[in-house]
Design an enzyme around this catalytic site. Sequence first.
Site, PDB file in Angstrom:
ATOM      1  N   HIS A  80      -3.764  -5.468   1.818  1.00  0.00           N
ATOM      2  CA  HIS A  80      -3.549  -5.742   3.236  1.00  0.00           C
ATOM      3  C   HIS A  80      -4.184  -7.100   3.549  1.00  0.00           C
ATOM      4  CE1 HIS A  80      -2.406  -1.538   4.039  1.00  0.00           C
ATOM      5  NE2 HIS A  80      -3.446  -1.155   3.356  1.00  0.00           N
ATOM      6  N   CYS A 135       0.813  -1.219   0.000  1.00  0.00           N
ATOM      7  CA  CYS A 135       0.000   0.000   0.000  1.00  0.00           C
ATOM      8  C   CYS A 135       0.851   1.276   0.000  1.00  0.00           C
ATOM      9  CB  CYS A 135      -0.995  -0.041   1.157  1.00  0.00           C
ATOM     10  SG  CYS A 135      -2.363   1.115   0.916  1.00  0.00           S
ATOM     11  N   ARG A 192     -11.722   7.436  -1.726  1.00  0.00           N
ATOM     12  CA  ARG A 192     -10.856   6.328  -1.304  1.00  0.00           C
ATOM     13  C   ARG A 192     -11.317   5.022  -1.936  1.00  0.00           C
ATOM     14  NH1 ARG A 192      -7.512   7.717   2.863  1.00  0.00           N
ATOM     15  NH2 ARG A 192      -6.838   5.601   3.234  1.00  0.00           N
TER      16      ARG A 192
HETATM   17  N1  GLN Z   1      -1.708   7.022   2.626  1.00  0.00           N
HETATM   18  C1  GLN Z   1      -1.859   6.239   1.456  1.00  0.00           C
HETATM   19  C2  GLN Z   1      -3.175   6.478   0.744  1.00  0.00           C
HETATM   20  O1  GLN Z   1      -4.169   6.788   1.353  1.00  0.00           O
HETATM   21  C3  GLN Z   1      -1.684   4.769   1.746  1.00  0.00           C
HETATM   22  C4  GLN Z   1      -2.716   4.209   2.693  1.00  0.00           C
HETATM   23  C5  GLN Z   1      -2.354   2.843   3.246  1.00  0.00           C
HETATM   24  O2  GLN Z   1      -1.201   2.443   3.262  1.00  0.00           O
HETATM   25  N2  GLN Z   1      -3.336   2.123   3.749  1.00  0.00           N
HETATM   26  O3  GLN Z   1      -3.217   6.340  -0.441  1.00  0.00           O
END
Ligand code: GLN
Length: 247
Positions: free
Chosen positions: A206, A103, A137
């Site tokens: 994840h 990620c 998101r």
């Molecule tokens: N901060 C990054 C995003 O929002 C990665 C998030 C994460 O590693 N879960 O894209």
Amino acid sequence: MADSTTGAGGPDSTVRIGLVLPDVMGTYGDNGNAVVLRQRLRRRGIAAQIVTITLDEPVPDSLDLYTIGGAEDYAQRLATRHLLRHPGLQRAVARGAPVLAICAAVQVLGQWYETAAGERVDGVGLLDLTTSPQPARSIGEVLAQPRLPGLTETLTGFENHRGGTVLGPQATALAAVLRGDGNRAGQGAEGVEGAVQGSVVATYLHGPCLARNPQLADLLLSRVVGELAPLKLPEVALLRQERLSAR
Ligand code: GLN
């Protein structure tokens, strides 16, 4: 290996797994990836240890393989600065040490990323990819069909990221998205997941990723110790079955 004279996985050698910056990188249990790697070796009688590297120390270039997890934007900026100041991971990759990046680490190891606040940050440059904020998101379960040779089993994990990633010509996709967004929302049948370049395997998944995808764990390990004996773990098979059938 700590003692390379004894040969891969030999009785006196210990595979050293670098857990990179868990003090800032490692959301949603991503540190568990290092534990999975260690346990899959130990259960086969191969000595293994996790070497934790924090912001207080440079990243050593001598470890056998590395994992680095996800993070929120501020934390991933701290990690980026540290990795650029202390380029041990870059040296390890130059000699072919496997790296699993999850990620935020996909973004950090790329050319640059733009945070949700609109700040553009230079990345470590191990992956030919760039990341910009998406309108919304990407959150939820992901299923993806691997494209990396040696992987045949559907990849499963969950994603939670604002950044959307575009691959450049040097990086190839880890997998084709079957469900979820993967690297970027709105790509439909063209959607891809993760990136592979040299010895770096990067993914938005994840889970922790390697608990859900033992074939990927063993692929990374086999690059260090050579061919591995099969390992039948019914609880892992059950976990996969549950996650693959979850809708
Ligand atoms: N901060 C990054 C995003 O929002 C990665 C998030 C994460 O590693 N879960 O894209």
